[in-house]
Design a protein around this motif. Structure first.
Motif, mmCIF file in Angstrom:
data_model
loop_
_atom_site.group_PDB
_atom_site.id
_atom_site.type_symbol
_atom_site.label_atom_id
_atom_site.label_comp_id
_atom_site.label_asym_id
_atom_site.label_seq_id
_atom_site.Cartn_x
_atom_site.Cartn_y
_atom_site.Cartn_z
ATOM 1 N N TYR A 66 0.856 -1.187 0.000
ATOM 2 C CA TYR A 66 0.000 0.000 0.000
ATOM 3 C C TYR A 66 0.887 1.229 0.000
ATOM 4 N N GLU A 67 0.282 2.349 -0.348
ATOM 5 C CA GLU A 67 0.961 3.640 -0.326
ATOM 6 C C GLU A 67 0.038 4.620 0.386
ATOM 7 N N TYR A 68 0.629 5.508 1.165
ATOM 8 C CA TYR A 68 -0.188 6.502 1.844
ATOM 9 C C TYR A 68 0.532 7.840 1.882
ATOM 10 N N ALA A 69 -0.260 8.874 2.118
ATOM 11 C CA ALA A 69 0.271 10.217 2.336
ATOM 12 C C ALA A 69 -0.645 10.910 3.340
ATOM 13 N N LEU A 70 -0.080 11.843 4.055
ATOM 14 C CA LEU A 70 -0.870 12.673 4.953
ATOM 15 C C LEU A 70 -1.295 13.926 4.198
ATOM 16 N N PHE A 80 -5.048 8.630 -7.166
ATOM 17 C CA PHE A 80 -4.140 8.724 -6.021
ATOM 18 C C PHE A 80 -2.921 9.562 -6.388
ATOM 19 N N ARG A 81 -2.330 9.310 -7.549
ATOM 20 C CA ARG A 81 -1.144 10.063 -7.979
ATOM 21 C C ARG A 81 -1.467 11.548 -8.154
ATOM 22 N N TRP A 82 -2.648 11.849 -8.686
ATOM 23 C CA TRP A 82 -3.030 13.246 -8.877
ATOM 24 C C TRP A 82 -3.215 13.934 -7.522
ATOM 25 N N LEU A 83 -3.889 13.280 -6.596
ATOM 26 C CA LEU A 83 -4.132 13.878 -5.283
ATOM 27 C C LEU A 83 -2.848 14.060 -4.483
ATOM 28 N N THR A 84 -1.882 13.183 -4.674
ATOM 29 C CA THR A 84 -0.649 13.256 -3.885
ATOM 30 C C THR A 84 0.496 13.938 -4.630
ATOM 31 N N ALA A 85 0.209 14.493 -5.794
ATOM 32 C CA ALA A 85 1.253 15.200 -6.545
ATOM 33 C C ALA A 85 1.711 16.444 -5.773
ATOM 34 N N THR A 86 2.983 16.779 -5.933
ATOM 35 C CA THR A 86 3.537 17.966 -5.285
ATOM 36 C C THR A 86 2.849 19.201 -5.837
ATOM 37 N N SER A 96 1.843 23.613 -4.734
ATOM 38 C CA SER A 96 2.052 24.763 -3.861
ATOM 39 C C SER A 96 0.714 25.453 -3.633
ATOM 40 N N THR A 97 -0.147 24.798 -2.875
ATOM 41 C CA THR A 97 -1.455 25.337 -2.538
ATOM 42 C C THR A 97 -1.678 25.160 -1.040
ATOM 43 N N ILE A 98 -2.822 25.576 -0.547
ATOM 44 C CA ILE A 98 -3.045 25.453 0.894
ATOM 45 C C ILE A 98 -3.344 24.025 1.311
ATOM 46 N N ILE A 99 -3.720 23.162 0.360
ATOM 47 C CA ILE A 99 -3.892 21.742 0.673
ATOM 48 C C ILE A 99 -2.817 20.975 -0.086
ATOM 49 N N GLN A 100 -1.972 20.298 0.675
ATOM 50 C CA GLN A 100 -0.863 19.541 0.094
ATOM 51 C C GLN A 100 -0.849 18.154 0.717
ATOM 52 N N SER A 101 -0.062 17.288 0.143
ATOM 53 C CA SER A 101 0.136 15.981 0.761
ATOM 54 C C SER A 101 1.611 15.828 1.110
ATOM 55 N N SER A 102 1.850 14.959 2.061
ATOM 56 C CA SER A 102 3.235 14.621 2.390
ATOM 57 C C SER A 102 3.796 13.797 1.236
ATOM 58 N N LYS A 103 5.038 13.415 1.363
ATOM 59 C CA LYS A 103 5.577 12.451 0.405
ATOM 60 C C LYS A 103 4.819 11.145 0.587
ATOM 61 N N VAL A 104 4.781 10.357 -0.458
ATOM 62 C CA VAL A 104 4.097 9.074 -0.415
ATOM 63 C C VAL A 104 5.017 8.048 0.247
ATOM 64 N N HIS A 105 4.445 7.267 1.163
ATOM 65 C CA HIS A 105 5.187 6.243 1.891
ATOM 66 C C HIS A 105 4.569 4.871 1.613
ATOM 67 N N PRO A 106 5.385 3.831 1.436
ATOM 68 C CA PRO A 106 4.863 2.486 1.184
ATOM 69 C C PRO A 106 4.813 1.651 2.463
#
Length: 127
Positions: free
Chosen positions: A7-11, A90-96, A98-108
């Motif tokens: 699995y992969e996750y991001a905050l 998932f890739r689109w939502l976790t892409a880097t 510069s907005t007020i809503i971001q995700s962390s790096k993806v972790h497996p």
């Protein structure tokens, strides 16, 4: 022993003033391709947000987060991105970005039940 699945996750982070790089974890998103699982958990503590970032428009934030949920679910109301396959969403939502809503790096990781991992991440890093 049950099979383990990658699995992969991001905050999900609220970054009200991008130039300051200060953030608050407000959600978690998890994708497990082999289990066909993609889900997001979000928590907006309005009192905490107002105390830390008084100028923040909470209703606008909620609208952006609602879009994240629609995209994650693959709901047509989420627009063209929501119509992509789970991995692409998932890739689109976790892409880097510069907005007020971001995700962390993806972790497996490895799991047998992705929903329980998502709940653990949510409890540990968001609430």
């Amino acid at each position: 022993m049950p099979d383990k699945h990658v699995y992969e996750y991001a905050l999900i982070r609220l970054v009200p003033r991008v130039e300051r790089e200060e953030f608050l974890n407000i959600g978690a998103i998890l994708f497990c391709k082999s289990k066909r699982f993609l889900d997001v958990r979000i928590h907006v503590d309005e009192m905490r947000l107002r105390a830390l970032f008084g100028e923040l428009d909470v209703e606008e934030l909620r609208a952006y987060l609602d879009a994240w949920v629609l995209i994650c679910e693959g709901n047509r109301e989420g627009g063209p991105i929501a119509q992509l396959d789970q991995a692409s969403r998932f890739r689109w939502l976790t892409a880097t970005r510069s907005t007020i809503i971001q995700s962390s790096k993806v972790h497996p990781g490895l799991c047998t039940r992705p929903a329980s991992i998502l709940e653990d991440l949510y409890q540990k890093y968001v609430l």
